[in-house]
Enzyme design. Structure first.
Site, short mmCIF file in Angstrom:
data_model
loop_
_atom_site.label_atom_id
_atom_site.label_comp_id
_atom_site.label_asym_id
_atom_site.label_seq_id
_atom_site.Cartn_x
_atom_site.Cartn_y
_atom_site.Cartn_z
N ASP A 138 0.87 -1.16 0.00
CA ASP A 138 0.00 0.00 0.00
C ASP A 138 0.92 1.23 0.00
OD1 ASP A 138 -2.37 1.65 0.52
OD2 ASP A 138 -1.54 1.84 2.54
N ASP A 163 -0.17 5.11 1.07
CA ASP A 163 -0.39 6.08 2.15
C ASP A 163 -0.47 5.38 3.50
OD1 ASP A 163 -0.75 8.56 0.53
OD2 ASP A 163 -2.39 7.39 -0.32
N ASP A 210 -1.29 -0.61 6.09
CA ASP A 210 -1.47 0.01 7.41
C ASP A 210 -2.91 -0.03 7.89
OD1 ASP A 210 -2.69 3.15 6.99
OD2 ASP A 210 -1.91 2.10 5.24
#
Length: 239
Positions: free
Chosen positions: A24, A26, A183
């Site tokens: 991922d 961000d 995250d």
């Protein structure tokens, strides 16, 4: 007839020491989650939709369409397709105004450099649009040929598995030989649906227990922590 592979042997087509890593963006490689949160808050308030920052944060990482539907459901207000499109544009504009505040997370650049130097394939799969991702990726040195999959390239973004499936395909690796690093719970739910092992990082604001409940095989503080424990994933690097 091809002889059966004995239990202690690996098929020559399986890269057990160099699984693919699908990142991922961000909150995983870039410290950018809260810039996205504030940009969404401003966009929503411009449409007369007041929403607490913490509620917005809980949805970051989802596809834009699901994100807006979930947030608006909490306010009880309906949005037309045109209004939703306008909010997405305002969010992207607001995020780009804050790009000077965004930095790579600790260890992100060193981790990617080590993987590249060691011949470990990796890709980036983000729910951001191509335009927004391009702005963010300028903060990282991405080698030529590294696949970057954005929401524009798939039918559905996270928590659907499409982004990670497309990233593995772009690398020419089976998704079952891949780790998804993210995250948010949306990353890890998408990883489970894709059939990949999920690796969580705490640098986007979700807690360890939340990430583990969503399917994380391991959870690290940030890319630096993952870099220091990369051997736990069975990856042999040339360090």
């Amino acid at each position: 007839m091809r002889p059966a592979t004995r239990p202690h042997e690996s098929s020559p087509d399986v890269h057990t020491d160099r699984p693919a890593l699908l990142f991922d963006l961000d909150g995983t490689l870039l410290d950018s989650v809260y810039q996205h949160v504030i940009a969404w808050k401003e966009a929503l308030e411009s449409a007369g939709i007041p929403l607490s920052i913490w509620r917005i944060h809980r949805r970051i990482g989802m596809s834009g369409g699901l994100f807006l539907r979930a947030l608006v459901r909490e306010t009880g207000r309906d949005l037309s397709a045109a209004e939703a499109d306008r909010l997405r544009v305002l969010h992207e504009e607001g995020y780009r105004r804050r790009i000077s505040e965004v930095r790579p997370l600790p260890g992100a650049e060193a981790l990617l450099e080590l993987l590249s130097a060691s011949g470990v394939p990796w890709a980036i799969a983000t729910s951001s649009s191509e335009a927004t991702a391009k702005t963010s990726l300028s903060l990282l040195e991405i080698p030529p040929g590294v696949p970057v999959i954005t929401r524009d390239q798939v039918q559905y973004a996270k928590p659907n598995p499409d982004l990670f499936l497309a990233a593995a395909e772009a690398l020419g690796r089976p998704i079952g030989e891949s780790f998804v690093v993210g995250d948010s719970v949306w990353d890890l739910l998408a990883a489970q649906r894709a059939g990949a092992l999920g690796i969580g990082v705490l640098s986007g604001g979700y807690g360890r227990e939340e990430l583990e409940t969503a399917g994380a095989y391991r959870v690290y503080d940030d890319p630096q922590d993952l870099l220091e424990h990369i051997d736990e994933l069975g990856i042999r690097t040339h360090s």
